[in-house]
Motif scaffolding. Structure first.
Motif, PDB file in Angstrom:
ATOM      1  N   UNK A 253      10.684  11.205 -12.346  1.00 37.64           N
ATOM      2  CA  UNK A 253      10.257   9.864 -12.759  1.00 37.64           C
ATOM      3  C   UNK A 253       9.255   9.258 -11.790  1.00 37.64           C
ATOM      4  N   UNK A 254       9.364   9.639 -10.508  1.00 36.66           N
ATOM      5  CA  UNK A 254       8.459   9.065  -9.510  1.00 36.66           C
ATOM      6  C   UNK A 254       7.104   9.766  -9.454  1.00 36.66           C
ATOM      7  N   UNK A 255       6.963  10.899 -10.156  1.00 38.70           N
ATOM      8  CA  UNK A 255       5.692  11.611 -10.117  1.00 38.70           C
ATOM      9  C   UNK A 255       4.547  10.795 -10.719  1.00 38.70           C
TER      10      UNK A 255
ATOM     11  N   UNK B  99       3.701  12.870  -3.421  1.00 38.86           N
ATOM     12  CA  UNK B  99       3.825  11.974  -2.266  1.00 38.86           C
ATOM     13  C   UNK B  99       5.026  11.052  -2.474  1.00 38.86           C
ATOM     14  N   UNK B 100       5.996  11.140  -1.580  1.00 33.09           N
ATOM     15  CA  UNK B 100       7.178  10.261  -1.573  1.00 33.09           C
ATOM     16  C   UNK B 100       7.933  10.259  -2.913  1.00 33.09           C
TER      17      UNK B 100
ATOM     18  N   UNK C   5       3.862   9.082  -5.862  1.00 34.42           N
ATOM     19  CA  UNK C   5       3.394   9.782  -7.059  1.00 34.42           C
ATOM     20  C   UNK C   5       2.585  11.010  -6.712  1.00 34.42           C
ATOM     21  N   UNK C   6       1.677  11.377  -7.593  1.00 38.71           N
ATOM     22  CA  UNK C   6       0.835  12.561  -7.412  1.00 38.71           C
ATOM     23  C   UNK C   6      -0.482  12.163  -6.775  1.00 38.71           C
ATOM     24  N   UNK C   7      -0.872  12.871  -5.718  1.00 30.88           N
ATOM     25  CA  UNK C   7      -2.167  12.617  -5.089  1.00 30.88           C
ATOM     26  C   UNK C   7      -3.275  12.915  -6.108  1.00 30.88           C
ATOM     27  N   UNK C   8      -4.199  11.976  -6.352  1.00 31.53           N
ATOM     28  CA  UNK C   8      -5.209  12.164  -7.399  1.00 31.53           C
ATOM     29  C   UNK C   8      -6.215  13.266  -7.113  1.00 31.53           C
TER      30      UNK C   8
ATOM     31  N   UNK D  70       0.839  -1.203   0.000  1.00 30.61           N
ATOM     32  CA  UNK D  70       0.000   0.000   0.000  1.00 30.61           C
ATOM     33  C   UNK D  70       0.873   1.252   0.000  1.00 30.61           C
ATOM     34  N   UNK D  71       1.935   1.248   0.807  1.00 21.01           N
ATOM     35  CA  UNK D  71       2.817   2.406   0.901  1.00 21.01           C
ATOM     36  C   UNK D  71       3.489   2.702  -0.436  1.00 21.01           C
TER      37      UNK D  71
END
Length: 504
Positions: free
Chosen positions: A196-198, A189-190, A180-183, A174-175
């Motif tokens: 690349x992690x977005x 987030x993190x 990425x991006x909060x919808x 879950x974590x």
């Protein structure tokens, strides 16, 4: 009528029939390679399906999952090394038969039992999935979140030896999904400032790393000596010894029927899987056997029971995926990726907008069962000998190369290759520390839907989280989740008490 139309769609298309037969062969071979599972094969082949018709892609991977479960019995019987976790139960009686020069007979029993079990599970899926979908359509966001919650808890607590480590694996999944991006708020987030992690962690390289590289690292670390194979000499006496008559198989029939229903029932429950079904069926079969003292020494019934249960899981495990979007197994989690790649949203509305595709997929499953049954009955021994001749110094580098190509091909991104490598080491480390990669991946897949339904539920309520208690169906699923943990804790404590008394 729907399934008849599906059968017509598959049978009248040479291309579809070709994919189904190829999947039956590929799944059997991969399942028979010790350390490589059907999940690993599906994860590696997933990028190929980007360029296929949706039905062909789904049918190809679905049938690989079915035949891969069966293929594990080949390694278990011939090499005393189960190709899959579920095949460990088959190994108990299969390998003693092989040592007595009856490996072909044992594989014929495994094949027939697998086909009967798989057909039973698939028919139950076809008969019941529409009813489940109709019920699921009436569930609102609070009820769906409660279902997700129950699935998280059940999967985390049931899979593996430790409840704490199982739940920790699920929580980690879950974590990782939250990266990425909060919808809703569009905040990062993190991501740690990484572009690349977005977009979040991609499913395909993550699964290839966990299931393929993780398994390869484990096999390399635990690689032992040369595999001992007990083959039969090519003689008339050996061929006569390995002929399977109805008189010999008849005592297996009650065990196969009972085990098929055990496997089908366990398959519906998220997270339990074919390994648990196989061992439950083996234990129940031995308890009811007329000659239980022969089990473990080469009883044909001891091969038939776990194989029927193992494969009966396949169809019903798709029910929660197709109706609720909740994968009941690691193969189901990977299948979610295939649906999403082709723009198909799994869940109860799937039967409203893609009914023909769903029943054509079921039809492909039925044809795939018949295909691997025919190939296995006449060619399982050849598959086993072929695998034995492949040196590991060739096999593992080839798997490595295929995994790297597959991870890169999913989005033509080197970042995905790094994700795969990190996930591979993560999967290896999780197994080494007795955490559960399967719980991690299933939770990763479930987390997006769970977050969405949780937030929708809070928007619908003026009572906050109390909405999950005031809705009866939602409360029922929450209770089921907590009850599963309680029963698991109780079972483990009883096992520990029994073990301590035995030591005393």
């Amino acid at each position: 009528m729907d399934i008849l139309n599906g059968l017509a769609t598959i049978l009248t298309s040479p291309a579809m029939m070709g994919w189904v037969v190829l999947a039956a062969l590929v799944g059997m071979i991969v399942g028979a390679i010790p350390g490589l599972t059907a999940s690993a094969a599906i994860a590696m082949l997933l990028p190929i399906t980007f360029y296929m018709d949706p039905l062909a892609a789904l049918a190809f991977l679905y049938v690989i999952g079915k035949s891969g479960r069966y293929g594990g019995s080949i390694a278990a019987i011939l090499f005393n090394t189960p190709g899959t976790a579920a095949s460990a139960a088959t190994q108990i009686d299969g390998y003693p038969l092989s040592k007595r020069g009856m490996s072909s007979k044992a594989m014929k029993v495994a094949t027939i039992s697998s086909v009967i079990g798989d057909f039973t599970g698939e028919i139950m899926l076809i008969a019941g999935v529409g009813i489940i979908a109709a019920i699921a359509l009436k569930l609102g966001p609070p009820e769906l979140f409660a279902v997700y919650f129950a699935a998280f808890v059940v999967i985390g607590s049931v899979i593996g030896k430790s409840i704490v480590k199982g739940l920790a694996s699920a929580a980690l999944g879950v974590l990782v999904k939250t990266v990425g991006i909060d919808p809703i708020t569009t905040s990062e987030r993190f991501t740690f400032g990484s572009y690349d992690l977005q977009g979040g962690i991609a499913l395909v390289p993550l699964m290839i790393g966990i299931f393929v590289l993780g398994e390869v690292f484990t096999q390399i670390e635990s690689k032992g000596g040369k595999v001992e194979q007990f083959g039969e000499p090519d003689s008339d006496e050996a061929r006569a010894r390995n002929r399977l008559s109805w008189t010999e198989y008849k005592p297996c029939v009650p065990h196969v029927i009972r085990s098929s229903f055990i496997g089908a029932f366990i398959g519906i429950l998220p997270g339990l899987g074919s390994a648990i079904a196989a061992f439950v069926a083996y234990g129940e079969g031995k308890r009811r056997a007329k000659n239980p003292e022969k089990w473990g020494k080469g009883a044909l019934e001891g091969v038939a029971a776990p194989e029927a249960a193992n494969n009966a899981v396949s169809g019903p495990s798709m029910a929660p995926l197709l109706t609720l979007g909740i994968p009941g197994s690691t193969i189901g989690a990977i299948m979610v990726g295939v649906f999403l790649i082709h723009g198909i949203q799994v869940g109860p509305t799937l039967f409203l907008v893609q009914r023909e595709l769903v029943y054509s997929l079921f039809a492909a499953g039925l044809i795939g069962i018949a295909a691997y049954g025919l190939i296995g009955y006449y060619g399982a021994a050849l598959v086993g000998r072929f695998i034995l001749q492949i040196p590991t110094r060739v096999l593992y580098p080839l798997i490595f190369l295929t995994a790297f190509i597959a991870a890169y091909a999913s989005r033509s991104s080197l970042f995905d290759v790094w994700i795969m490598v990190i996930a591979g080491f993560g999967g290896w480390l999780m197994k080494k520390l007795d955490f559960n990669p399967a719980a991690f991946v299933i939770s990763f897949v479930l987390a997006g839907g769970a977050e969405e339904t949780f937030r929708q539920s809070l928007l619908l309520s003026d009572q906050g989280v109390l909405i999950f208690v005031t809705r009866p169906v939602a409360l029922l699923f929450l209770v089921i989740g907590f009850a599963a943990v309680f029963m698991r804790v109780r079972s483990l404590s009883q096992q520990a008490k029994t073990a301590s008394l035995g030591d005393a």
